[in-house]
Design an enzyme around this catalytic site. Structure first.
Site, PDB file in Angstrom:
ATOM      1  CE  LYS A 184      90.700  50.438 141.567  1.00  0.00           C
ATOM      2  NZ  LYS A 184      91.132  49.603 140.220  1.00  0.00           N
ATOM      3  CE1 TYR A 203      87.523  51.143 142.222  1.00  0.00           C
ATOM      4  CE2 TYR A 203      87.909  49.543 144.006  1.00  0.00           C
ATOM      5  CZ  TYR A 203      87.613  49.734 142.772  1.00  0.00           C
ATOM      6  OH  TYR A 203      87.882  48.822 141.818  1.00  0.00           O
TER       7      TYR A 203
END
Length: 368
Positions: A128, A213
Site C-alpha cells: 500500500k 492507515y
C-alpha cells in the site's frame, strides 16, 4: 465494506485446505513468493515472516543490488536461478517455484511491476498504497483480470488481532451506535533524501504513507463508505523535507449513517491512534496499527477496561496476510483486500488532495 464476506473468508482461512486445491500444486505444497525490493520492509519485515507461515515460503528475490540479492538468497537457501534484477525481472515467468510476486517498491513503481508480474503469469501482493493514481490502480486490476491472476493489497491490519477485535466489538454494539471516529497516524521523517519525500517516487507525502492507515481504519471500523470529504493541509515549505510533498493533512469523512471520521497523517510528529465513540461508550486503540505492541480499551468515557483480543488468522499479522493470498490462490476465493479495495482508497485519496487544494468539500457519492 462487505463485513459478512470478510468474516466468511477469515473463518475459511483457519480451515485445512482440501480438495479445492488447484493448479498451484498439491495441498501440502507451500506457495512460493518472489520479494521485489530488498529495502527495509521487504528484507527486514516480510522475509523473516515466512518462518511463521503455514502455506507460504520465500522462492525468489528481486533487487537492484546484485550483492545484496546474492547474500539474501544464500542465507535462505535459494538457488542462483531465483535471483533477479529489475532489468531481467520478466524472466520470472519461467520459474515454476514462484507462484506470487510481492511488490515492496516505492509507490510509483507498484503499477509497473504488478502489471509485469501478471503478464508473467504470477499472482500479486502489492504494498500500500496500491499506486499513485486511480488510473494506475485500474490498469493493475485489468492486467490481473486479463491474466486470470489474483491481486491483493498489503493491508496487514486486516489480519492484526487488535484491529479485528475492534471491528467485531464495533459491529456487536459494544459502544452503541458509532457516531465519531478519530484516527491519527504519523512519524517524524527526518532525512530529506528519503524516497518518501520525493514526489516522483512516493506520489505525495504523509497521506500516501501513514494516511492510508487512517483512511483504512475509518472505513473498516465504521463498515461504511464515505459520501463526502473535507480536507486541509498544513506544511512548512521552508523545511527542506517538504519541498515536494505535504507534511500534515487532516480530513473529515461523512458516512451515510451520519457518523463522522476525523483523520490525520503527518511526517513531523509521532502518532498511532484510533478512537471510536458511540452513544453507549468508546473503543480505543493506542498504539493501534504497529507491527506489535498494540493496545486496546473499552469504556463509557475513558479507558476503563483493557481488552486482550483472541489470536488473529495467522501466527502474526504478516504471516496471516501472506498465507491468506496463498489460500486464495489455491481455493479460487477473492482476497478480502483485493485490488478493488486499493482502488477505493485511491479514489478517496484523490478527493482528499482535491479538497485540500480547492478548499471545499468534495462529494464521493455523485451528488452535487
Amino acid at each position: 465494506m462487505d463485513i459478512d464476506r470478510r468474516d466468511l473468508i477469515l473463518s475459511a482461512a483457519a480451515l485445512t485446505l482440501g480438495s479445492g486445491a488447484r493448479a498451484a500444486g498439491g495441498p501440502d505444497r507451500r506457495l512460493g513468493y518472489a520479494i521485489v525490493g530488498l529495502g527495509t520492509y521487504g528484507l527486514d519485515v516480510i522475509i523473516p515472516q515466512f518462518a511463521n507461515c503455514r502455506h507460504s515460503r520465500l522462492a525468489a528475490v528481486v533487487s537492484g543490488s546484485p550483492d545484496k540479492a546474492q547474500r539474501v538468497a544464500a542465507a535462505h537457501g535459494l538457488p542462483a536461478r531465483s535471483i533477479y534484477s529489475y532489468a531481467d525481472f520478466d524472466r520470472i515467468r519461467d520459474n515454476p517455484d514462484v507462484d506470487i510476486v510481492y511488490v515492496c517498491l516505492p509507490n510509483s513503481m507498484h503499477a509497473d511491476y504488478t502489471i509485469r508480474a501478471a503478464r508473467a503469469g504470477k499472482h500479486v501482493m502489492c504494498e500500500k498504497p496500491m499506486a499513485v493514481s486511480v488510473a494506475e490502480c485500474e490498469a493493475m486490476i485489468a492486467a490481473c483480470k486479463k491474466a486470470g491472476r489474483k491481486l491483493m493489497i498489503g493491508y496487514r491490519c486486516h489480519f492484526e488481532p487488535f484491529n479485528l477485535e475492534a471491528m467485531r466489538l464495533a459491529r456487536s454494539g459494544a459502544a452503541g451506535t458509532i457516531r465519531y471516529v478519530r484516527t491519527e497516524h504519523g512519524f517524524v521523517q527526518r532525512d530529506p533524501a528519503k524516497w518518501r519525500l520525493k514526489r516522483a517516487l512516493a506520489g505525495g507525502g504523509s497521506l500516501m504513507d501513514m494516511g492510508v492507515y487512517s483512511l483504512q481504519a475509518a472505513r473498516y471500523m465504521t463498515g461504511e463508505e464515505p459520501v463526502a470529504v473535507t480536507a486541509r493541509e498544513s506544511t512548512d515549505r521552508r523545511d527542506p523535507r517538504f519541498a515536494e510533498v505535504e507534511d500534515m493533512i487532516e480530513w473529515t469523512l461523512e458516512f451515510p449513517s451520519g457518523a463522522i471520521a476525523g483523520c490525520q497523517s503527518m511526517y513531523s510528529a509521532n502518532q498511532n491512534h484510533v478512537l471510536l465513540m458511540g452513544d453507549k461508550g468508546r473503543i480505543e486503540l493506542e498504539p493501534a496499527t504497529r507491527y506489535d505492541g498494540n493496545r486496546m480499551w473499552l469504556g463509557r468515557d475513558g479507558r476503563e477496561t483493557v481488552v486482550t483480543p483472541p489470536p488473529g488468522p495467522g501466527s502474526t499479522q504478516f504471516a496471516g496476510q501472506l498465507d491468506h493470498l496463498a489460500e486464495c490462490v489455491r481455493t479460487g476465493r477473492e482476497p478480502i483486500v483485493s485490488g478493488e479495495e486499493g482502488l477505493r482508497d485511491m479514489r478517496i485519496v484523490a478527493a482528499i488532495y482535491r479538497s485540500a487544494r480547492e478548499g471545499r468539500t468534495i462529494r464521493l457519492d455523485g451528488r452535487a
